[in-house]
Scaffold this motif. Structure first.
Motif, PDB file in Angstrom:
ATOM      1  N   ASP A 162       0.835  -1.207   0.000  1.00 44.53           N
ATOM      2  CA  ASP A 162       0.000   0.000   0.000  1.00 44.53           C
ATOM      3  C   ASP A 162       0.868   1.255   0.000  1.00 44.53           C
ATOM      4  O   ASP A 162       0.537   2.246  -0.654  1.00 44.53           O
ATOM      5  CB  ASP A 162      -0.912   0.008   1.224  1.00 44.53           C
ATOM      6  N   LEU A 163       1.975   1.215   0.760  1.00 50.63           N
ATOM      7  CA  LEU A 163       2.876   2.364   0.837  1.00 50.63           C
ATOM      8  C   LEU A 163       3.468   2.683  -0.529  1.00 50.63           C
ATOM      9  O   LEU A 163       3.526   3.853  -0.941  1.00 50.63           O
ATOM     10  CB  LEU A 163       3.995   2.088   1.843  1.00 50.63           C
ATOM     11  N   ARG A 164       3.901   1.654  -1.245  1.00 51.18           N
ATOM     12  CA  ARG A 164       4.466   1.876  -2.580  1.00 51.18           C
ATOM     13  C   ARG A 164       3.447   2.543  -3.496  1.00 51.18           C
ATOM     14  O   ARG A 164       3.774   3.496  -4.224  1.00 51.18           O
ATOM     15  CB  ARG A 164       4.946   0.549  -3.176  1.00 51.18           C
ATOM     16  N   LYS A 165       2.209   2.052  -3.471  1.00 58.26           N
ATOM     17  CA  LYS A 165       1.161   2.646  -4.316  1.00 58.26           C
ATOM     18  C   LYS A 165       0.913   4.099  -3.920  1.00 58.26           C
ATOM     19  O   LYS A 165       0.711   4.966  -4.777  1.00 58.26           O
ATOM     20  CB  LYS A 165      -0.129   1.836  -4.183  1.00 58.26           C
ATOM     21  N   LEU A 166       0.936   4.363  -2.623  1.00 59.76           N
ATOM     22  CA  LEU A 166       0.684   5.702  -2.120  1.00 59.76           C
ATOM     23  C   LEU A 166       1.766   6.670  -2.572  1.00 59.76           C
ATOM     24  O   LEU A 166       1.482   7.796  -3.007  1.00 59.76           O
ATOM     25  CB  LEU A 166       0.609   5.657  -0.600  1.00 59.76           C
ATOM     26  N   ILE A 167       3.016   6.241  -2.479  1.00 57.26           N
ATOM     27  CA  ILE A 167       4.133   7.105  -2.875  1.00 57.26           C
ATOM     28  C   ILE A 167       4.088   7.388  -4.372  1.00 57.26           C
ATOM     29  O   ILE A 167       4.298   8.523  -4.814  1.00 57.26           O
ATOM     30  CB  ILE A 167       5.467   6.458  -2.461  1.00 57.26           C
TER      31      ILE A 167
END
Length: 300
Positions: free
Chosen positions: A170-175
């Motif tokens: 999720d963090l990768r998608k958010l960044i």
């Protein structure tokens, strides 16, 4: 050419006898995800704290959006998570976002706060007291605080700490979504594979210095080939290539990594020296190989 978002030259920082930064030069362009890679103690967090205006450098110059860090002109355009990001344990996640932004003179409406919590996966826990959140949820809360006002620059220090595999995805998608929105993202990690997943550029630090920078979305500047020869001919092959002005490094038993324009040229040099290669093939260095090569050049 667009002015860089971050420009640091000769940046140094000492804490008593400890030199945390030692002449760092960093330039970061608009609209990119830039990874700050280095082992623990490399100086990543100190650099980020300077960029956020939390500490001042001992020497050197640094500008964020053309201004000194920590000024009001910069503070409104930056979102930060630094190790041990503060929160109020007795307040809910929702009220933490509101209170922490009020501290910077920003009044965020409930819709904006709810949207930020939803983006980091806390939409179902926004009314729970922060003290009851797990470590991973508190890390998500810190991200919500950093992103709620849609800053032009995000400075994220080890944001994957405490996240499970789903949280990391999720963090990768958010960044990436923040980059696609137009923001510049500076994110630190000591995990090389983590940064290689989503960064446009990786800045490598070691003992307070920048030892290398690699653009992951561009081809290597120097073509390289893996040359395989008989193990007994390895030293002679390396000598022949270097005598021709070609950089050749041993890469294993019977293998050389050769920087040269074409495999045919490498083959011609070796055949001219009486050595027939087993094979000559293009070689594309991964981030790990590049990182350790820069450490070797730095004397490690």
């Amino acid at each position: 050419m667009t002015d860089p978002v971050i420009q640091a030259t000769g940046l140094s920082k000492s804490f008593k006898a400890t030199r945390a930064l030692d002449g760092c030069d960093v330039q970061i362009s608009t609209g990119r995800i830039v990874g700050l890679l280095g082992e623990n103690g490399a100086g990543k967090t100190t650099l980020m704290r300077i960029l956020a205006g939390l500490v001042r450098p001992t020497s050197g110059t640094v500008r964020v959006f053309g201004q000194p860090p920590g000024t009001s002109a910069v503070a409104g355009r930056i979102g930060v998570t630094i190790e041990g990001s503060a929160y109020y344990p007795w307040l809910s996640a929702h009220d933490n976002v509101a209170a922490l932004h009020r501290g910077f003179g920003r009044a965020l409406g409930p819709e904006r706060i709810a949207a930020a919590l939803g983006r980091v996966g806390l939409d179902q826990t926004g009314r729970r007291r922060a003290a009851t959140l797990s470590q991973g949820q508190r890390q998500r809360l810190a991200l919500a605080v950093a992103m709620a006002h849609e800053p032009d620059l995000l400075v994220l220090d080890e944001p994957a700490n405490g996240l499970d595999p789903t949280g990391m995805a999720d963090l990768r998608k958010l960044i990436v979504a923040e980059r696609d929105r137009g923001a510049t993202v500076l994110v630190s990690s000591h995990l090389l594979a983590e940064l290689e997943e989503f960064c446009d550029t990786v800045v490598m630090m070691h003992r307070g210095k920048v030892v290398g920078t690699r653009d992951l979305d561009q081809a290597e500047s120097s073509p390289r080939f893996l040359v395989e020869v008989q193990p007994g001919e390895l030293a002679a092959a390396q000598e022949a290539l270097e005598a021709a002005g070609v950089k050749a490094d041993q890469a294993g038993e019977g293998s050389l990594l050769v920087e040269i324009d074409s495999g045919r040229a490498a083959n011609q040099i070796l055949v001219g020296a009486g050595i027939v290669p087993e094979s000559v093939s293009p070689h594309h260095a991964g981030l790990e190989e590049y990182y350790f090569a820069r450490l070797k050049e730095a004397g490690e």
